[in-house]
Design a protein around this motif. Structure first.
Motif, PDB file in Angstrom:
ATOM      1  N   GLU A   1      -5.102  -4.428  -1.063  1.00 29.45           N
ATOM      2  CA  GLU A   1      -5.468  -4.671  -2.221  1.00 29.45           C
ATOM      3  C   GLU A   1      -4.495  -5.532  -2.908  1.00 29.45           C
ATOM      4  O   GLU A   1      -3.426  -5.827  -3.094  1.00 29.45           O
ATOM      5  N   ALA A   2      -6.057  -6.426  -3.297  1.00 27.03           N
ATOM      6  CA  ALA A   2      -5.458  -7.852  -3.805  1.00 27.03           C
ATOM      7  C   ALA A   2      -4.733  -7.596  -4.836  1.00 27.03           C
ATOM      8  O   ALA A   2      -5.675  -6.297  -6.335  1.00 27.03           O
TER       9      ALA A   2
ATOM     10  N   PRO B   1       1.189  -1.154  -0.161  1.00 24.57           N
ATOM     11  CA  PRO B   1      -0.231   0.270   0.669  1.00 24.57           C
ATOM     12  C   PRO B   1       0.688   1.701  -0.104  1.00 24.57           C
ATOM     13  O   PRO B   1       2.189   1.304   0.439  1.00 24.57           O
ATOM     14  N   ILE B   2       0.205   2.409  -0.798  1.00 21.37           N
ATOM     15  CA  ILE B   2       0.619   3.566  -0.895  1.00 21.37           C
ATOM     16  C   ILE B   2       0.047   4.360  -0.276  1.00 21.37           C
ATOM     17  O   ILE B   2      -0.666   4.857   0.058  1.00 21.37           O
TER      18      ILE B   2
ATOM     19  N   GLY C   1       3.746  -7.127   3.512  1.00 22.91           N
ATOM     20  CA  GLY C   1       4.355  -8.532   4.113  1.00 22.91           C
ATOM     21  C   GLY C   1       4.616  -8.331   6.152  1.00 22.91           C
ATOM     22  O   GLY C   1       3.811  -9.030   6.838  1.00 22.91           O
ATOM     23  N   TRP C   2       5.212  -6.504   6.118  1.00 21.32           N
ATOM     24  CA  TRP C   2       5.470  -7.002   7.660  1.00 21.32           C
ATOM     25  C   TRP C   2       3.845  -6.799   8.076  1.00 21.32           C
ATOM     26  O   TRP C   2       3.978  -7.434   9.100  1.00 21.32           O
ATOM     27  N   LEU C   3       3.101  -5.098   7.218  1.00 18.77           N
ATOM     28  CA  LEU C   3       1.975  -5.078   7.999  1.00 18.77           C
ATOM     29  C   LEU C   3       0.485  -6.464   8.815  1.00 18.77           C
ATOM     30  O   LEU C   3       0.585  -6.788   9.549  1.00 18.77           O
TER      31      LEU C   3
ATOM     32  N   ILE D   1      -5.897  -5.413   8.847  1.00 23.43           N
ATOM     33  CA  ILE D   1      -5.387  -5.009   8.579  1.00 23.43           C
ATOM     34  C   ILE D   1      -6.004  -3.314   8.757  1.00 23.43           C
ATOM     35  O   ILE D   1      -4.935  -2.315   9.457  1.00 23.43           O
ATOM     36  N   LYS D   2      -7.091  -3.591   8.244  1.00 21.22           N
ATOM     37  CA  LYS D   2      -7.555  -1.804   8.391  1.00 21.22           C
ATOM     38  C   LYS D   2      -7.558  -1.826   9.814  1.00 21.22           C
ATOM     39  O   LYS D   2      -7.787  -0.340  10.453  1.00 21.22           O
ATOM     40  N   ILE D   3      -8.501  -2.163  10.487  1.00 20.00           N
ATOM     41  CA  ILE D   3      -8.576  -1.887  12.209  1.00 20.00           C
ATOM     42  C   ILE D   3      -6.972  -2.026  12.765  1.00 20.00           C
ATOM     43  O   ILE D   3      -6.754  -1.027  13.045  1.00 20.00           O
ATOM     44  N   LYS D   4      -5.799  -2.440  12.528  1.00 16.53           N
ATOM     45  CA  LYS D   4      -5.065  -2.486  12.921  1.00 16.53           C
ATOM     46  C   LYS D   4      -3.805  -1.393  12.838  1.00 16.53           C
ATOM     47  O   LYS D   4      -3.783  -0.690  13.378  1.00 16.53           O
ATOM     48  N   PHE D   5      -4.112  -0.897  11.411  1.00 12.96           N
ATOM     49  CA  PHE D   5      -3.150   0.169  11.489  1.00 12.96           C
ATOM     50  C   PHE D   5      -3.891   0.791  10.338  1.00 12.96           C
ATOM     51  O   PHE D   5      -3.198   1.948   9.586  1.00 12.96           O
TER      52      PHE D   5
END
Length: 344
Positions: free
Chosen positions: A327-328, A238-239, A270-272, A318-322
């Protein structure tokens, strides 16, 4: 050209998911590809153009024709500064990288072991280890299905972006790529900007060194689709804005990000996923790979819906945490063609 009615697609997609299509037609030449796709388009029959099947997620039986691109051929010429290659769409991408290396035409080695065909490379603007396809692209030839014309777009006309191009935008569903032009500089400069390549000295690294390093790294990080069904990296990196990055780095000091020329920052997806504790997380027979969090795998009997639900769960977490939206990368294919990554 060969025709297989009611054909299972299990061996034609790297996830190894067992859905079928109404018919599978394999075309061996550019002429066959153009004629078949133009006919299907003009008759308004549903069809799906398939290369190596490494960038699709099938979610149900496809009620149309799958056109497998098997056209082969590489033609080379050169001038004082560059090597120029004209490559048919059905050539394997990694095989092209090996061909160039064997013929002393370096420049593609950072893109080694990327699965799929040459014709698919411009669509996604494939990239890895500091290099993107757009950097070596000279032109892309395609047939415009609306009028049957064969057109070549120079690199600047292809609207390349991060995993993006005009073939995913204005020309989506109305064009089929037939061949690709590659342009490689004779004054080769190694790209050692990424990860394991940083250990090499710029004056000492050879194209073969880089090729071997990339192959070793990818083989260790990414599961072999012949053994474990997968589509490689499932999510785009993601950017985000630099201000958003600074906010995140305060909360997560080890966050991995790469500054871009426009001031934005590309995060390591991958880190996220890893730092959300999702390695090994599963839905049905689909799971996040234990060694590489970017990869979703088929543990053996996963359905497309299993993988779809897993992907959506990862995106949600990921949306909740960060507060970052993933996107796929793979195209999601349903009964009537490509569809959005949404839970039915």
């Amino acid at each position: 050209m060969s025709v297989k009615p009611n054909c299972s697609l299990k061996t034609y997609n790297t996830f190894g998911i067992d859905y079928a299509c109404s018919e599978l037609i394999s075309v061996d030449t550019k002429k066959e590809l153009i004629r078949l796709c133009s006919t299907l388009f003009s008759e308004r029959k549903p069809f799906l153009v398939l290369g190596g099947g490494s960038n699709i997620l099938l979610t149900e039986n496809y009620l149309g024709t799958v056109v497998q691109v098997c056209s082969k051929g590489i033609v080379c010429h050169e001038d004082d500064e560059f090597y120029y290659l004209s490559v048919e769409a059905g050539e394997g991408w990694h095989q092209l990288v090996e061909y160039c290396l064997a013929h002393s035409m370096p420049g593609l080695e950072n893109l080694a072991l990327i699965p799929g065909t040459v014709g698919a490379a411009p669509i996604q603007n494939i990239g890895a280890y500091g290099v993107e396809f757009m950097e070596v692209c000279d032109w892309v030839e395609f047939v415009d299905l609306r009028d049957g014309r064969i057109t070549r777009y120079k690199r600047e006309e292809c609207q390349f972006g991060y995993r993006d191009s005009i073939f995913k935008g204005a020309l989506k569903e109305v064009s089929v790529i037939t061949s690709v032009g590659i342009k490689l500089a004779k004054k080769w400069q190694p790209n050692l900007s990424y990860g394991p390549l940083k250990r090499y000295e710029k004056t000492e690294a050879t194209p073969k060194d880089i090729f071997d390093c990339i192959c070793k790294t990818r083989s260790e990080k990414l599961p072999d689709p012949k053994l474990i069904g997968n589509a490689g990296s499932f999510f785009k990196n993601p950017i985000i804005s630099s201000s958003k990055y600074l906010q995140l780095i305060e909360k997560f000091p080890s966050l991995v990000g790469y500054p871009l020329s426009d001031g934005s920052v590309k995060l390591a997806a991958g880190w996220l996923i890893d730092n959300a504790g999702l390695k090994g997380f599963s839905v049905g027979d689909a799971a996040v790979h234990e060694q590489q969090a970017l990869v979703l795998i088929n543990l053996g009997r996963a359905t497309g819906e299993d993988i779809l639900k897993l992907a959506l769960k990862v995106i949600e977490i990921i949306k909740i945490k960060f507060d970052v939206t993933l996107e796929a990368e793979p195209r999601v294919i349903g009964a009537y063609g490509e569809k959005e990554l949404v839970d039915d």
